[in-house]
Structures are given as structure tokens and as C-alpha cells.
Design a protein around this motif. Structure first.
Motif, PDB file in Angstrom:
ATOM      1  N   ARG A  59      53.694  31.070  45.359  1.00 29.22           N
ATOM      2  CA  ARG A  59      55.492  30.041  45.179  1.00 29.22           C
ATOM      3  C   ARG A  59      56.199  30.696  44.791  1.00 29.22           C
ATOM      4  O   ARG A  59      57.274  31.080  45.367  1.00 29.22           O
ATOM      5  CB  ARG A  59      54.958  28.706  44.585  1.00 29.22           C
ATOM      6  N   ASP A  60      55.838  31.366  43.364  1.00 28.35           N
ATOM      7  CA  ASP A  60      57.061  32.353  43.249  1.00 28.35           C
ATOM      8  C   ASP A  60      56.856  33.167  44.119  1.00 28.35           C
ATOM      9  O   ASP A  60      58.572  34.478  44.506  1.00 28.35           O
ATOM     10  CB  ASP A  60      56.359  32.536  41.869  1.00 28.35           C
ATOM     11  N   ILE A  63      59.983  31.875  46.925  1.00 24.44           N
ATOM     12  CA  ILE A  63      61.211  31.961  46.367  1.00 24.44           C
ATOM     13  C   ILE A  63      61.785  33.287  45.918  1.00 24.44           C
ATOM     14  O   ILE A  63      63.067  33.542  46.130  1.00 24.44           O
ATOM     15  CB  ILE A  63      60.814  30.508  45.189  1.00 24.44           C
ATOM     16  N   ASN A  67      65.105  33.894  47.692  1.00 27.19           N
ATOM     17  CA  ASN A  67      66.660  34.088  47.232  1.00 27.19           C
ATOM     18  C   ASN A  67      67.062  35.502  47.851  1.00 27.19           C
ATOM     19  O   ASN A  67      67.831  35.292  47.734  1.00 27.19           O
ATOM     20  CB  ASN A  67      66.502  34.522  45.342  1.00 27.19           C
TER      21      ASN A  67
END
Length: 86
Positions: A59-60, A63, A67
Motif C-alpha cells: 500500500r505504501d 501511495i 503521489n
């Protein structure tokens, strides 16, 4: 008659080279699939804490990618708006 013979000779040579190159691609894809399958198997044997950590890591990464895409789009918007004013 010599042109036709040369044409076919070159065509078969090209086909042979293409087949060798495709074989290398197929081998690499097979090895990747095999490794992914093993990784999936090993992940299935992980503890629930380990799975949660792995999922959070994924998930990181998603993300961070989102971004980066947003920042690139913001730069494109700013550039386009600046060009529009000129």
C-alpha cells in the motif's frame, strides 16, 4: 532466379534469429512466473503479522506511486497554464 533464392535464404535466417530471440523471452517469462509462484506460496505460509506488514508495504508503494503521478500532473498543468498566458 538468384534474387528469389537470396530472398528466401535471408527470410529463413531472419526467422531463425527471431525464433531464438523469442525463446530467450519465453525462458525469462517462465523463470519470472516460477519465481512469482514460489513467492506467492511463501507468502501464504507467513504469519498474519507478516502478511499485514507485506500488505502495508504494498500500500505504501502504491501511495508513493500515486503521489509521484500527481506531482507530475501538477507540473504539466502549471506548464500548460503558463504557456496559455503567453
Amino acid at each position: 532466379m538468384g534474387k528469389i533464392k537470396t530472398f528466401f535464404k535471408n527470410a529463413f535466417k531472419d526467422m531463425k534469429e527471431d525464433a531464438k530471440a523469442q525463446h530467450e523471452v519465453d525462458k525469462a517469462n517462465f523463470q519470472a512466473t516460477k519465481a512469482e509462484s514460489k513467492a506467492t506460496w511463501e507468502e501464504a505460509k507467513m504469519s498474519s503479522k507478516g502478511r499485514r506488514e507485506l500488505m502495508q508495504k504494498e500500500r505504501d508503494a502504491q501511495i508513493a506511486e500515486a503521489n509521484a503521478r500527481k506531482a507530475e500532473a501538477d507540473e504539466r498543468i502549471a506548464f500548460a497554464q503558463e504557456r496559455k498566458r503567453k
